[in-house]
Design an enzyme around this catalytic site. Structure first.
Site, PDB file in Angstrom:
ATOM      1  N   HIS A 166      -2.640   7.260  -4.569  1.00 36.86           N
ATOM      2  CA  HIS A 166      -2.758   6.093  -3.699  1.00 36.86           C
ATOM      3  C   HIS A 166      -2.803   4.849  -4.576  1.00 36.86           C
ATOM      4  O   HIS A 166      -3.400   4.841  -5.648  1.00 36.86           O
ATOM      5  CB  HIS A 166      -4.050   6.183  -2.879  1.00 36.86           C
ATOM      6  CG  HIS A 166      -4.507   4.871  -2.318  1.00 36.86           C
ATOM      7  ND1 HIS A 166      -5.537   4.141  -2.887  1.00 36.86           N
ATOM      8  CD2 HIS A 166      -4.072   4.141  -1.256  1.00 36.86           C
ATOM      9  CE1 HIS A 166      -5.715   3.029  -2.185  1.00 36.86           C
ATOM     10  NE2 HIS A 166      -4.849   3.008  -1.201  1.00 36.86           N
TER      11      HIS A 166
ATOM     12  N   GLY B 147      -5.562  -5.498  14.896  1.00 36.59           N
ATOM     13  CA  GLY B 147      -4.383  -5.374  15.746  1.00 36.59           C
ATOM     14  C   GLY B 147      -3.113  -5.137  14.973  1.00 36.59           C
ATOM     15  O   GLY B 147      -2.028  -5.516  15.406  1.00 36.59           O
ATOM     16  N   GLY B 148      -3.227  -4.516  13.799  1.00 36.18           N
ATOM     17  CA  GLY B 148      -2.058  -4.242  12.964  1.00 36.18           C
ATOM     18  C   GLY B 148      -1.155  -3.181  13.567  1.00 36.18           C
ATOM     19  O   GLY B 148      -1.428  -2.597  14.617  1.00 36.18           O
ATOM     20  N   ARG B 149      -0.082  -2.896  12.843  1.00 35.36           N
ATOM     21  CA  ARG B 149       0.925  -1.939  13.307  1.00 35.36           C
ATOM     22  C   ARG B 149       0.468  -0.517  12.970  1.00 35.36           C
ATOM     23  O   ARG B 149       0.470  -0.104  11.810  1.00 35.36           O
ATOM     24  CB  ARG B 149       2.261  -2.259  12.634  1.00 35.36           C
ATOM     25  CG  ARG B 149       3.442  -1.467  13.137  1.00 35.36           C
ATOM     26  CD  ARG B 149       4.729  -2.035  12.540  1.00 35.36           C
ATOM     27  NE  ARG B 149       5.901  -1.386  13.087  1.00 35.36           N
ATOM     28  CZ  ARG B 149       6.547  -0.367  12.487  1.00 35.36           C
ATOM     29  NH1 ARG B 149       6.083   0.122  11.347  1.00 35.36           N
ATOM     30  NH2 ARG B 149       7.632   0.144  13.029  1.00 35.36           N
TER      31      ARG B 149
ATOM     32  N   VAL C 144      -2.369  -3.086  -3.553  1.00 36.42           N
ATOM     33  CA  VAL C 144      -2.663  -4.419  -4.080  1.00 36.42           C
ATOM     34  C   VAL C 144      -2.491  -5.409  -2.941  1.00 36.42           C
ATOM     35  O   VAL C 144      -1.524  -5.343  -2.185  1.00 36.42           O
ATOM     36  CB  VAL C 144      -1.762  -4.793  -5.279  1.00 36.42           C
ATOM     37  CG1 VAL C 144      -2.226  -4.098  -6.542  1.00 36.42           C
ATOM     38  CG2 VAL C 144      -0.300  -4.465  -5.021  1.00 36.42           C
ATOM     39  N   ARG C 145      -3.459  -6.347  -2.810  1.00 32.14           N
ATOM     40  CA  ARG C 145      -3.442  -7.204  -1.629  1.00 32.14           C
ATOM     41  C   ARG C 145      -4.139  -8.542  -1.908  1.00 32.14           C
ATOM     42  O   ARG C 145      -4.940  -8.666  -2.839  1.00 32.14           O
ATOM     43  CB  ARG C 145      -4.155  -6.513  -0.464  1.00 32.14           C
ATOM     44  CG  ARG C 145      -5.604  -6.152  -0.781  1.00 32.14           C
ATOM     45  CD  ARG C 145      -6.243  -5.285   0.281  1.00 32.14           C
ATOM     46  NE  ARG C 145      -7.623  -4.958  -0.041  1.00 32.14           N
ATOM     47  CZ  ARG C 145      -7.992  -3.940  -0.801  1.00 32.14           C
ATOM     48  NH1 ARG C 145      -7.079  -3.132  -1.313  1.00 32.14           N
ATOM     49  NH2 ARG C 145      -9.263  -3.718  -1.065  1.00 32.14           N
TER      50      ARG C 145
ATOM     51  N   SER D   3       0.848  -1.184   0.000  1.00 31.41           N
ATOM     52  CA  SER D   3       0.000   0.000   0.000  1.00 31.41           C
ATOM     53  C   SER D   3       0.885   1.236   0.000  1.00 31.41           C
ATOM     54  O   SER D   3       1.892   1.283   0.713  1.00 31.41           O
ATOM     55  CB  SER D   3      -0.909   0.004   1.227  1.00 31.41           C
ATOM     56  OG  SER D   3      -1.777   1.128   1.204  1.00 31.41           O
TER      57      SER D   3
END
Length: 309
Positions: free
Chosen positions: A115, A267-269, A118-119, A101
């Site tokens: 922006h 709970g990501g960074r 891709v995921r 991202s």
């Protein structure tokens, strides 16, 4: 949406995404003349998520005031609500997610913010079957509109998707317009581009190929615009309007963006999730552009949804 039940080739997706991050940040660093700071991270054992990533950021550059491009690969015990609103049968399922991202905030107000994301997200359903889907796209947020730039950006997006079916660009262009919309202001965030989510209809190989086509098209879509606009002269008026419009970007990311919600809910960074935030921004009460001004043209000619190609 029917999801592919093929076993996803996670290692191939990871390798592609890491290479994409390297290629994009290398090109941007060359253009700017400054290097990205590389911040590798890993989620500690015992945290809600397990995994690792690499956040690359350039701040205070010649061309880019802030350019962030992050890769992440995480696993979690339960899909967060933002990922299961369209697939309740996977609520609470263990998952694996990875992606690249980026958001680039230029210094010159005549250069648009961009922006791209891709995921891939994979989960194991209650029946033990693997479910895998892809998402992503790119969109352009100008402060001062140029018809030539908008046409170029959309043409590259259209051409990247053409091999995967005549329907893809019109579908994903409309999806982008509908997604990057500030409902609380009844206003588009920018001039759009393409966006897709929950996508698996071409099977794993075909869907992954489409993802690669979008990722690989990014530099060709954006860099010619930067090169055209980066040397235009600007002053306090243009800077004030740029900072004001950046406020819309912040509002969308915090209020509406599913990617931001997914990262925070799972709970990501946080530092990496919020790398899209601009370094400086302002708000003003009921600011209205002067009639006939370039600022008014953004609202009347560029932000309203239209076909660019």
């Amino acid at each position: 949406m029917t999801m592919t039940t093929e076993t996803p080739n996670v290692s191939a997706v990871r390798q592609y995404l890491q290479d994409l991050q390297l290629r994009i940040t290398g090109a941007i660093a060359q253009l700017d003349g400054n290097e990205f700071l590389a911040d590798a991270w890993e989620k500690e054992p015992g945290e809600l998520l397990q995994g690792n990533g690499l956040t690359k950021i350039l701040e205070g550059g010649r061309v880019f005031e802030r350019a962030g491009c992050g890769f992440s690969h995480v696993r979690g015990p339960r899909l967060p609500p933002s990922a299961t609103q369209h697939r309740p049968e996977l609520a609470g399922a263990p998952f694996e997610a990875m992606g690249v991202s980026l958001v680039f905030h230029p210094r010159n107000p005549y250069v648009p913010t961009v922006h791209m994301n891709v995921r891939m997200l994979a989960a194991k359903g209650k029946d033990g079957q693997d479910a895998c889907w892809f998402g992503g796209g790119m969109d352009l947020t100008p402060y001062y509109g140029f018809e030539e730039d908008a046409v170029h950006f959309h043409t590259v997006c259209r051409d990247a998707l053409q091999p995967f079916g005549d329907d893809k660009y019109p579908r994903f262009k409309t999806w982008c317009d509908e997604y990057f919309f500030l409902k609380h202001r009844n206003e588009q965030r920018g001039i759009g581009g393409v966006f897709f989510d929950d996508f698996s209809e071409l099977g794993f190989d075909g869907s992954f190929a489409m993802l690669r086509a979008v990722g690989d098209a990014f530099l060709g879509a954006y860099l010619p615009i930067v090169e055209r606009r980066q040397h235009l002269t600007w002053g306090e008026r243009e800077r004030d309007f740029q900072l004001y419009r950046r406020g819309r970007y912040v509002e969308f990311n915090l209020v509406w963006d599913r990617g931001t919600h997914f990262g925070l809910q799972s709970g990501g960074r946080t530092e990496s999730i919020l790398l899209s935030m601009p370094p400086l921004v302002s708000w003003a009460y009921q600011q209205r552009p002067e009639p006939g001004s370039p600022e008014e043209a953004l609202y009347t000619k560029f932000l309203p949804r239209r076909d660019w190609v």
